[in-house]
Design a protein around this motif. Structure first.
Motif, PDB file in Angstrom:
ATOM      1  N   ASP A   2       0.842  -1.186   0.000  1.00 17.23           N
ATOM      2  CA  ASP A   2       0.000   0.000   0.000  1.00 17.23           C
ATOM      3  C   ASP A   2       0.881   1.241   0.000  1.00 17.23           C
ATOM      4  O   ASP A   2       2.007   1.238   0.473  1.00 17.23           O
ATOM      5  CB  ASP A   2      -0.959   0.003   1.181  1.00 17.23           C
ATOM      6  N   GLU A  27     -11.788   7.219  -3.174  1.00 18.19           N
ATOM      7  CA  GLU A  27     -12.401   5.963  -2.712  1.00 18.19           C
ATOM      8  C   GLU A  27     -11.796   4.760  -3.434  1.00 18.19           C
ATOM      9  O   GLU A  27     -11.570   3.709  -2.825  1.00 18.19           O
ATOM     10  CB  GLU A  27     -13.914   6.014  -2.926  1.00 18.19           C
ATOM     11  N   GLN A  28     -11.516   4.913  -4.724  1.00 17.80           N
ATOM     12  CA  GLN A  28     -10.903   3.807  -5.466  1.00 17.80           C
ATOM     13  C   GLN A  28      -9.505   3.494  -4.928  1.00 17.80           C
ATOM     14  O   GLN A  28      -9.101   2.335  -4.844  1.00 17.80           O
ATOM     15  CB  GLN A  28     -10.846   4.118  -6.963  1.00 17.80           C
ATOM     16  N   CYS A  29      -8.768   4.513  -4.543  1.00 18.31           N
ATOM     17  CA  CYS A  29      -7.442   4.304  -3.943  1.00 18.31           C
ATOM     18  C   CYS A  29      -7.570   3.584  -2.600  1.00 18.31           C
ATOM     19  O   CYS A  29      -6.817   2.646  -2.314  1.00 18.31           O
ATOM     20  CB  CYS A  29      -6.729   5.638  -3.743  1.00 18.31           C
ATOM     21  N   ILE A  30      -8.516   4.010  -1.795  1.00 18.95           N
ATOM     22  CA  ILE A  30      -8.737   3.383  -0.484  1.00 18.95           C
ATOM     23  C   ILE A  30      -9.155   1.922  -0.662  1.00 18.95           C
ATOM     24  O   ILE A  30      -8.701   1.041   0.076  1.00 18.95           O
ATOM     25  CB  ILE A  30      -9.775   4.179   0.331  1.00 18.95           C
ATOM     26  N   ASN A  31      -9.983   1.651  -1.660  1.00 17.01           N
ATOM     27  CA  ASN A  31     -10.416   0.275  -1.933  1.00 17.01           C
ATOM     28  C   ASN A  31      -9.259  -0.631  -2.337  1.00 17.01           C
ATOM     29  O   ASN A  31      -9.352  -1.847  -2.256  1.00 17.01           O
ATOM     30  CB  ASN A  31     -11.483   0.245  -3.029  1.00 17.01           C
ATOM     31  N   ARG A  32      -8.158  -0.027  -2.779  1.00 11.04           N
ATOM     32  CA  ARG A  32      -6.953  -0.784  -3.136  1.00 11.04           C
ATOM     33  C   ARG A  32      -5.965  -0.821  -1.958  1.00 11.04           C
ATOM     34  O   ARG A  32      -4.801  -1.120  -2.145  1.00 11.04           O
ATOM     35  CB  ARG A  32      -6.288  -0.148  -4.355  1.00 11.04           C
ATOM     36  N   ASP A  33      -6.446  -0.491  -0.786  1.00  9.13           N
ATOM     37  CA  ASP A  33      -5.654  -0.528   0.458  1.00  9.13           C
ATOM     38  C   ASP A  33      -4.562   0.525   0.529  1.00  9.13           C
ATOM     39  O   ASP A  33      -3.568   0.349   1.230  1.00  9.13           O
ATOM     40  CB  ASP A  33      -5.062  -1.922   0.700  1.00  9.13           C
ATOM     41  N   TYR A 165     -15.519   2.441 -13.265  1.00 10.82           N
ATOM     42  CA  TYR A 165     -14.774   1.528 -12.398  1.00 10.82           C
ATOM     43  C   TYR A 165     -13.635   0.863 -13.174  1.00 10.82           C
ATOM     44  O   TYR A 165     -12.514   0.766 -12.691  1.00 10.82           O
ATOM     45  CB  TYR A 165     -15.692   0.468 -11.789  1.00 10.82           C
TER      46      TYR A 165
END
Length: 192
Positions: A2, A27-33, A165
């Motif tokens: 990460d 949010e997409q970055c957070i979803n990738r940890d 997405y």
């Protein structure tokens, strides 16, 4: 692995729609940890550039500038979310970015651009690409353009078209490659 990512949004307009894109990519970055921080210029209320962060003596920078410096320094890379104003970037974005320099060196950037019209902010992205390179955070080859921003996302940053997405996943795959490569090299050595 990460990474720490600063998502830097560039508009201070009252009815700004691009915050939708900024929320989405964060949010997409957070979803990738990843540890992703959304930087909203209205939270920092920076004056027009008079003194860069580095020009202040230790402990003398205004509190808001010091808070922003902490985010900028610890980031492994930057995603810049930019509108297109008169075929260029918003002045608030340029002003925020210009407060720093060495903090960006040898770290990648990615460009998410948007507009109310059909072109998705790509004319601003081309100018921004040149600016980011000069600042030492060259942008990755791909951009993530978002045309018709008012229709593309809900207020909360949820796409109205699921294709975003897939597009954002491809964009972030490439961005992560540059994050890995440049972090490895920074840990090894830098030219200066």
């Amino acid at each position: 692995m990460d990474y720490n990512i600063a998502v830097i949004y560039g508009s201070v307009r009252h009815h700004r729609k691009g915050m939708r894109a900024a929320r989405f990519i964060t949010e997409q970055c957070i979803n990738r940890d990843h540890d992703a921080t959304l930087v909203d210029p209205t939270d920092f209320d920076l004056p027009l550039l008079d003194k860069m962060y580095k020009e202040f003596e230790d402990g003398e920078a205004p509190d808001k500038l010091e808070q922003l410096a902490q985010i900028i320094r610890k980031a492994d890379g930057y995603i810049i979310v930019s509108a297109e104003y008169n075929h260029s970037i918003p002045p608030a974005l340029s002003n925020l970015l210009d407060h720093f320099l060495e903090e960006y060196f040898f770290k990648p950037s990615g460009i998410v651009c948007y507009s109310k019209g059909h072109f998705g902010g790509v004319r601003a992205a081309m100018q921004l690409r040149s600016m980011l390179a000069e600042m030492g955070m060259s942008s990755i080859p791909s951009i993530l353009p978002i045309p018709k921003i008012t229709e593309a996302f809900t207020k909360d940053g949820i796409p109205n078209d699921d294709a975003y997405y897939k597009r954002s996943a491809q964009f972030l795959d490439e961005f992560e490659w540059y994050l890995r490569a440049l972090k490895k090299e920074r840990e090894h050595d830098t030219p200066y």
